[in-house]
Scaffold this motif. Structure first.
Motif, PDB file in Angstrom:
ATOM      1  N   ARG A   1       0.837  -1.201   0.000  1.00 18.50           N
ATOM      2  CA  ARG A   1       0.000   0.000   0.000  1.00 18.50           C
ATOM      3  C   ARG A   1       0.869   1.247   0.000  1.00 18.50           C
ATOM      4  NH1 ARG A   1      -5.347  -1.539   1.091  1.00 18.50           N
ATOM      5  NH2 ARG A   1      -6.027   0.485   1.825  1.00 18.50           N
ATOM      6  N   ARG A   2       2.137   1.095   0.327  1.00 16.26           N
ATOM      7  CA  ARG A   2       3.102   2.191   0.194  1.00 16.26           C
ATOM      8  C   ARG A   2       4.237   1.689  -0.696  1.00 16.26           C
ATOM      9  NH1 ARG A   2       2.080   5.509   4.829  1.00 16.26           N
ATOM     10  NH2 ARG A   2       3.772   6.904   4.300  1.00 16.26           N
ATOM     11  N   SER A   3       5.234   2.561  -0.955  1.00 13.24           N
ATOM     12  CA  SER A   3       6.337   2.090  -1.793  1.00 13.24           C
ATOM     13  C   SER A   3       7.659   2.619  -1.262  1.00 13.24           C
ATOM     14  CB  SER A   3       6.115   2.557  -3.237  1.00 13.24           C
ATOM     15  OG  SER A   3       6.015   3.957  -3.257  1.00 13.24           O
ATOM     16  N   GLY A   4       8.737   2.185  -1.912  1.00 11.44           N
ATOM     17  CA  GLY A   4      10.067   2.696  -1.586  1.00 11.44           C
ATOM     18  C   GLY A   4      10.482   2.454  -0.147  1.00 11.44           C
ATOM     19  N   ILE A   5      11.039   3.498   0.464  1.00  9.65           N
ATOM     20  CA  ILE A   5      11.554   3.336   1.826  1.00  9.65           C
ATOM     21  C   ILE A   5      10.450   3.055   2.828  1.00  9.65           C
ATOM     22  CG2 ILE A   5      13.726   4.612   1.840  1.00  9.65           C
ATOM     23  CD1 ILE A   5      11.716   6.998   2.609  1.00  9.65           C
TER      24      ILE A   5
END
Lengths: 296, 326
Positions: free
Chosen positions: B104-108
């Protein structure tokens, strides 16, 4: 005896106060993480390691040089901040402009080196740092007795958060910082030394972590691994609150400390995982986080 | 190229098959550990190298499989095949849950979420009554595989682990080189475009998480059978860090680069064990060096060096050619 939901009021207020103390640490640490991320664009995994260094340096200053708490509270953040500046110049500087993932990995490597170094030098067992004389004893708050030192930690943490907020939102240095966060190239074009600002921000953020470490030294046992579990909780807090807002990070930290304290009263088995469960819930309901503005 | 790499693979296989007969050269248990970790790192790399997702919680999959496989073998006295299947199933399920939440989120943010979730799993295993907290599960019986292969026999155990590791690696290779793997690379290269092409990107990512976790679970189950121990070290964040380093060091843009990273890092832990805390410092220093100086990893840098040599020779050939016509 007064009871709320079958729990004695004294136990309830006691845990809430303890929760506020923990929340104070979460607040100061997530504040530092948010400031560093805002301008340096690095999620500083080593934040917990610098927190540990702060506590350890306070302990070493007392053991080896006889410098007490009030000296350490200034010296330890200075030493660690200077160390952070060196780290930024030598290592972090080389990975600016790359995917932020590399910043996380680089600072993770630093955690291993720093923690391993302290373990080799001082062993893994915890050391005890005695509470400074002026802050010993307990105060009667009317509804409960509270150790004076813990009240001092809460007051100090609130003062730190307010001062940092003031420095960022109300001073010209803070304005430059905010400008460099939003538009680094444009700020540079106005003649502001952005690379220098980045170095100082990293040093400052790291010094905040060390200051939290000194505050924690008399409460926790001082050991090389004291920071790594804490930094994982702080990461969860940062996911909940979002790194975009400095005050959001601090408020979320404080709130979650209280929630953790309450969990200890009502269902103590879950107290170590409640922050992670709340994080999972927030991701389901509000994926961007409570104060989230932008996606990283 | 194809013929040469086939020969290389056959040669490596022949060497691996000789290991149990010369324990004085390479300790077979160590060789089996390298195999488990190599599979673990390649499974992890389905996400990092091929989908562009950094998971900082893979120890949760490896360790859960170790604990659940150990539970089946020790507490319930069931056979190893049931233990392995349970371990893989538990890890896959956990992978689906992690994937559904973290993507549901990305990257760090995604990395921080997986780290936090794996810490949650760590605390669960610390508290469950049958995991024996800090002591861990010990003296887990190996049992008899499929009713015929007695795993207490060292040579049998070795070849079972070898065959299952190779099967796992073959599956990783198959996944990465399938149309599914192509979509994963499309997501890595340009996610908005993959979405606009109509791919259900979220579902692809969760499936990649599930497959990567399941194969990590196979590695964890094998590890528990080899060592007969499941401990908190298997679910600890430092294990997640180790698998990232193995992948980064070996080279995340190749299918089997992580194997080399796994062999090197396990050797470091194995041969320098006596140095205690210094090993952690060395591992951290390698981490820093990898991020700063060779982000492509050993295999990636070798390939790049070969490619530049080939292109310079071909450029020279071309120059010779034009010189000749002049």
């Amino acid at each position: 005896m007064i009871e709320i939901f079958g729990v004695p009021l004294v136990a309830l207020t006691g845990q809430i106060m303890l929760g506020i103390v923990n929340g104070a640490f979460y607040a100061v640490l997530s504040l530092g993480l948010a400031i560093i991320f805002g301008i340096v664009k690095v999620v500083n995994f080593a934040h917990g390691a610098f927190f540990m260094m702060g506590a350890f340096i306070a302990f070493l200053l007392l053991e080896n040089l006889g410098i007490g708490y009030w000296g350490a509270i200034f010296l330890a953040p200075l030493i660690v901040g200077a160390f952070g500046i060196v780290i930024e110049r030598l290592f972090l500087r080389r990975i600016y402009g790359l995917d932020p993932i590399y910043g996380l990995l680089l600072t993770f490597g630093m955690v291993l080196v720093i923690e391993g170094g302290f373990r080799v030098a001082y062993g893994s067992s915890g050391q005890i740092y005695t509470t400074p004389g002026a802050l010993r004893g307990a105060a009667d708050l009317g509804f409960m007795f509270m150790p004076i030192y813990r009240l001092f930690v809460i007051a100090a943490a609130v003062a730190i958060c307010v001062l940092v907020w003031f420095a960022i939102e109300r001073t010209s240095m803070g304005a430059k910082l905010r400008a460099a966060t939003e538009r680094p190239q444009l700020t540079q074009a106005f003649g502001i030394d952005v690379p220098l600002l980045m170095t100082l921000t990293y040093g400052g953020g790291v010094a905040l972590a060390a200051l939290a470490g000194v505050l924690a030294a008399p409460i926790q046992s001082v050991s090389p691994s004291m920071g790594s579990e804490l930094v994982i909780i702080v990461f969860a807090i940062v996911v909940i609150g979002g790194l975009g807002s400095v005050s959001g990070a601090a408020i979320t930290g404080l709130l979650l400390g209280v929630v953790e304290g309450l969990t200890k009263v009502f269902y103590s088995e879950a107290s170590t995982i409640i922050v992670f469960l709340i994080m999972a819930l927030v991701l389901l309901v509000r994926p961007a986080g409570l104060f989230g503005r932008e996606e990283g | 190229m194809g013929m040469r790499s086939l020969l290389l693979a056959l040669g490596a296989l022949a060497l691996l098959a000789l290991v149990p007969f010369f324990p004085q050269v390479v300790y077979p248990v160590f060789a089996m550990r390298v195999m488990c970790l190599a599979l673990f790192a390649c499974a992890f790399n389905i996400l990092l190298g091929h989908t562009g997702i950094l998971s900082f919680g893979h120890a949760a999959f490896f360790g859960s499989a170790a604990y659940f496989c150990g539970y089946m073998l020790k507490e319930l006295g069931l056979s190893p095949e049931i233990g392995i299947v349970t371990g893989v199933a538990a890890a896959s399920l956990l992978g689906a849950i992690f994937g559904a939440l973290a993507t549901r989120r990305s990257g760090i943010y995604l990395a921080m979420i997986t780290l936090a979730l794996s810490q949650l799993v760590y605390f669960l295993f610390l508290r469950l009554p049958w995991t024996h907290a800090e002591d861990g599960m010990q003296q887990i019986p190996r049992g008899v595989l499929l009713g015929i292969l007695d795993l207490d026999d060292d040579v049998t155990l070795y070849f079972v682990v070898l065959v299952l590791t190779l099967a796992g690696l073959a599956l990783v290779h198959r996944i990465v080189n399938s149309p599914f793997g192509e979509v994963l690379r499309a997501i890595r290269e340009h996610e908005p475009r993959a979405i606009s092409l109509g791919y259900p990107v979220a579902r692809y990512k969760i499936l990649a998480f599930t497959l990567s976790a399941g194969l990590s679970g196979l590695a964890g189950s094998l590890k528990v059978i080899v060592y007969q121990v499941a401990s908190l070290r298997d679910v600890h964040w430092s294990m997640s860090g180790d698998v990232i380093l193995m992948t980064l060091l070996g080279g995340m843009n190749s299918v089997f680069g992580p194997v080399i990273g796994a062999a090197l890092i396990s050797s470091l832990y194995h041969y320098f064990d006596a140095l205690g805390g210094w090993v952690t410092i060395m591992v951290g220093a390698i981490f820093i060096a990898c991020v700063l100086t060779f982000r492509r990893g050993i295999v990636g840098e070798l390939e790049a060096a070969l490619a530049t040599r080939r292109s310079t020779t071909s450029a020279n050939d071309e120059k010779d050619g034009t010189n000749a016509t002049n």
